[in-house]
Design an enzyme around this catalytic site. Structure first.
Site: not given
Length: 104
Positions: A32, A35
């Site tokens: 991600c 993230c």
């Protein structure tokens, strides 16, 4: 300092010890991109807002923990302050910093 969770037992112990005080949990995945961007911001926050305990949970490794917290979108940050729970989903560093400022 951010504590990278390495076992279910470690998470349970740290969660139970800190959720009634000041705790930030970062749920992320290695694939991600938002993230990864949030991770560097949270590292800076952990240096500035030292009254909080910071936990980092890889949702790919700890699916049971993620399921227990109903993590459906990444990144998700959950902040506990005196047993109050605040959930921030998506890449929203300003919202996280605002809560940390409020409860530091």
């Amino acid at each position: 300092m951010i504590i990278d969770i390495e076992s279910d037992e470690q998470f349970e112990q740290l969660f139970n010890e800190h959720y009634t005080k000041k705790l930030l949990i970062d749920f992320y995945a290695s694939w991600c991109e938002p993230c990864k961007n949030l991770s560097s911001i949270l590292t800076e926050c952990s240096d500035k807002y030292t009254n909080f305990t910071y936990l980092s949970v890889d949702t790919g490794k700890f699916e049971d923990i993620s399921d227990d917290f109903n993590i459906l979108k990444l990144p998700t940050v959950i902040i506990y302050y005196n047993r109050n729970k605040y959930t921030i989903t998506g890449f929203k560093p300003d919202d996280i910093i605002e809560l940390l400022d409020t409860y530091n």
